[in-house]
Design an enzyme around this catalytic site. Structure first.
Site, PDB file in Angstrom:
ATOM      1  N   ARG A  57       0.898  -0.978   0.158  1.00  9.83           N
ATOM      2  CA  ARG A  57      -0.183  -0.290  -0.243  1.00  9.83           C
ATOM      3  C   ARG A  57       0.713   1.005   0.012  1.00  9.83           C
ATOM      4  NH1 ARG A  57       2.220   1.886   4.127  1.00  9.83           N
ATOM      5  NH2 ARG A  57       0.693   3.331   3.866  1.00  9.83           N
ATOM      6  N   GLY A  58       0.321   2.467  -0.063  1.00  4.06           N
ATOM      7  CA  GLY A  58       0.963   3.455  -0.438  1.00  4.06           C
ATOM      8  C   GLY A  58       0.987   3.929  -2.041  1.00  4.06           C
ATOM      9  N   ALA A  59       0.594   4.685  -2.066  1.00  3.95           N
ATOM     10  CA  ALA A  59       0.381   6.355  -3.777  1.00  3.95           C
ATOM     11  C   ALA A  59       1.554   4.876  -4.392  1.00  3.95           C
ATOM     12  CB  ALA A  59       0.629   6.512  -3.777  1.00  3.95           C
ATOM     13  N   ARG A 100      -7.137  -0.762  -6.767  1.00  5.10           N
ATOM     14  CA  ARG A 100      -7.432  -0.078  -6.150  1.00  5.10           C
ATOM     15  C   ARG A 100      -7.816   1.815  -7.074  1.00  5.10           C
ATOM     16  NH1 ARG A 100      -4.186   1.120  -0.546  1.00  5.10           N
ATOM     17  NH2 ARG A 100      -6.201   2.467   0.136  1.00  5.10           N
ATOM     18  N   GLN A 207      -2.240   2.112  10.306  1.00  7.98           N
ATOM     19  CA  GLN A 207      -1.224   2.077   9.106  1.00  7.98           C
ATOM     20  C   GLN A 207       0.093   2.912  10.075  1.00  7.98           C
ATOM     21  OE1 GLN A 207      -3.552   2.974   7.845  1.00  7.98           O
ATOM     22  NE2 GLN A 207      -3.877   2.270   5.793  1.00  7.98           N
ATOM     23  N   ASP A 248      -1.862  10.307  -1.928  1.00 12.32           N
ATOM     24  CA  ASP A 248      -2.229   9.632  -3.176  1.00 12.32           C
ATOM     25  C   ASP A 248      -2.833  10.238  -4.830  1.00 12.32           C
ATOM     26  OD1 ASP A 248      -2.827   8.398  -0.388  1.00 12.32           O
ATOM     27  OD2 ASP A 248      -2.924   6.927  -1.651  1.00 12.32           O
ATOM     28  N   ASN A 258      -5.693  11.965   0.633  1.00 13.72           N
ATOM     29  CA  ASN A 258      -4.098  11.628   1.696  1.00 13.72           C
ATOM     30  C   ASN A 258      -5.338  11.001   2.272  1.00 13.72           C
ATOM     31  OD1 ASN A 258      -1.754  10.407   2.483  1.00 13.72           O
ATOM     32  ND2 ASN A 258      -1.827  11.714   4.284  1.00 13.72           N
ATOM     33  N   LYS A 259      -4.584   9.984   3.135  1.00 14.06           N
ATOM     34  CA  LYS A 259      -5.673   8.876   4.093  1.00 14.06           C
ATOM     35  C   LYS A 259      -6.559   9.651   4.547  1.00 14.06           C
ATOM     36  CE  LYS A 259      -5.103   5.241   4.255  1.00 14.06           C
ATOM     37  NZ  LYS A 259      -5.992   4.836   3.471  1.00 14.06           N
TER      38      LYS A 259
HETATM   39  O1  MRU Z   1      -4.521   3.112   2.374  1.00 13.35           O
HETATM   40  P1  MRU Z   1      -3.382   3.576   1.749  1.00 13.35           P
HETATM   41  O2  MRU Z   1      -2.027   2.719   2.862  1.00 13.35           O
HETATM   42  O3  MRU Z   1      -2.767   3.139   0.274  1.00 13.35           O
HETATM   43  O4  MRU Z   1      -3.052   4.773   2.470  1.00 13.35           O
HETATM   44  C1  MRU Z   1      -1.698   5.285   1.828  1.00 13.35           C
HETATM   45  C2  MRU Z   1      -1.402   6.883   1.938  1.00 13.35           C
HETATM   46  O5  MRU Z   1      -2.111   7.534   2.451  1.00 13.35           O
HETATM   47  C3  MRU Z   1      -0.264   7.804   2.103  1.00 13.35           C
HETATM   48  O6  MRU Z   1       0.256   9.005   3.114  1.00 13.35           O
HETATM   49  C4  MRU Z   1       0.271   7.932   0.399  1.00 13.35           C
HETATM   50  O7  MRU Z   1       0.173   7.153  -0.122  1.00 13.35           O
HETATM   51  C5  MRU Z   1       1.486   8.255   0.200  1.00 13.35           C
HETATM   52  S1  MRU Z   1       2.668   7.346   0.320  1.00 13.35           S
HETATM   53  C6  MRU Z   1       4.071   7.963   0.408  1.00 13.35           C
END
Ligand code: MRU
Length: 356
Positions: A57-59, A100, A207, A248, A258-259
């Site tokens: 996970r994470g963009a 996603r 996370q 994201d 973002n999250k």
């Molecule tokens: O749902 P996730 O864990 O994929 O969400 C991740 C985030 O929101 C991060 O802050 C974002 O992807 C930036 S990662 C460098």
């Protein structure tokens, strides 16, 4: 150095994804920090499932994994006829694109892989497969380089002794290495600054509690975990000096998805006159999305809100909302930190200039 070993050594202590024996191995982020286990993917479908189920996970990490997903499928189909090969790849692109919806790095990486297929035609499937694997390695290596550049630019914003609030995990675990928001902190620490991090736990998927706290501890960077509801109190008490988060998707006007919970923190930061920084590579900026209102927001299952890891604390069947991301309007962003430099008060014109 082979591409494989380049991939394995660019990380400091945290290995998010690696290419081993013709397969993609992903550290299983659902199990961290209790267990460090790797999940191996051999097909596009397995990779898409790993993205959907949050193994990775994470963009930026999602984008790298998707690129490898295409390469895996191409390698698997390289003995097929050109027609079967093309049809199989089309299916792979579709499956991966559906994994996603919010992180634009997924679609950005798939577009780069599509461009390779287009440019290679009418080469033999085996040649196209080799070029696709090269491109996946390149996307991954470029991500680490972008993060290091971003870290260098962003570190200048961090003063010695700062207490920095971050949300979710925008670290090595969310990228191919070094991290975006945590990359800025890593670079500031490497430059000799004493930085301490306050990590919001990041309900509902945790996370911050599970990944950011673990990742920073691996590197010996001081981290204090808080429940998400505590950040306003700490800001009011002047126990937080700045906020740094990842993204994201950044829209053409500078709005940031973002999250979930990021927007709340940005509003609080403005109330308390604290800088709110967003660290994001150009692969996370989507000039084709006009504003935050047009960013698709993933809605995840109810079980994540009703409980965690098999324990349910809410009444069975209670109605639940679970948007996984929110949008912070550009006006609340003090600066966007990119590999091309720091963009103060980002707006449409400044974002467009990054792509010139
Ligand atoms: O749902 P996730 O864990 O994929 O969400 C991740 C985030 O929101 C991060 O802050 C974002 O992807 C930036 S990662 C460098």
């Amino acid at each position: 150095m082979s591409q494989h070993s380049a991939l394995s050594t660019q990380h400091s202590r945290v290995e998010t994804l690696r290419w081993r024996d013709g397969r993609l191995e992903l550290v299983d982020q659902r199990r961290l920090p209790a267990r460090v286990e790797f999940v191996a993917c051999a097909t596009a479908e397995e990779t898409a499932r790993a993205i959907h189920d949050m193994v990775v996970r994470g963009a930026p990490a999602i984008g790298c994994a998707a690129a490898y997903g295409v390469a895996l499928e191409a390698a698997r189909l390289q003995g097929a006829t050109p027609r079967e090969f093309a049809a199989g790849l089309d299916r792979a692109f579709e499956t991966l694109a559906a994994s996603r919806p919010t992180a634009v790095n997924l679609f950005w990486a798939l577009e780069r892989m599509r461009a390779v297929v287009k440019a290679a035609a009418p080469a033999r499937p085996a040649d196209i497969a080799a070029r696709l694997l090269d491109e996946a390695h390149r996307i991954t290596a470029e991500d680490v380089a972008a993060n290091r550049a971003m870290g260098g630019h962003g570190a200048a914003l961090i003063a010695d002794g700062m207490r920095v609030l971050t949300h979710c995990n925008a670290g090595a675990l969310a990228t191919a290495g070094h991290g975006t928001a945590l990359g800025v902190i890593r670079s500031a620490v490497a430059a000799g600054k004493r930085v301490s991090v306050i990590a919001g736990e990041t309900r509902p998927f945790l996370q911050g509690a599970r990944l950011t706290a673990w990742e920073l501890a691996q590197d010996g960077i001081p981290v204090t975990l808080i429940a998400d509801s505590m950040s306003g109190h700490l800001m009011a008490r002047r126990e937080i000096d700045a906020v740094i988060v990842g993204a994201d998707r950044v829209a053409a006007n500078g709005d940031v998805a973002n999250k979930i919970g990021t927007y709340m923190i940005a509003v609080l930061a403005r109330r308390h006159r604290l800088p709110f920084y967003v660290a994001a590579p150009l692969s996370t900026i989507d000039p084709r999305t006009e504003s935050g209102a047009a960013i698709p927001i993933e809605e995840r299952g109810a079980a994540e809100v009703r409980g965690h890891a098999g324990i349910e604390w809410a009444p069975a069947g209670v109605a639940v909302r679970n948007p996984a991301f929110d949008v912070t309007p550009a006006e609340l962003v003090t600066a966007l930190i990119t590999e091309k430099g720091v963009v103060a008060a980002p707006d449409r014109g400044k974002i467009a200039a990054l792509f010139k």
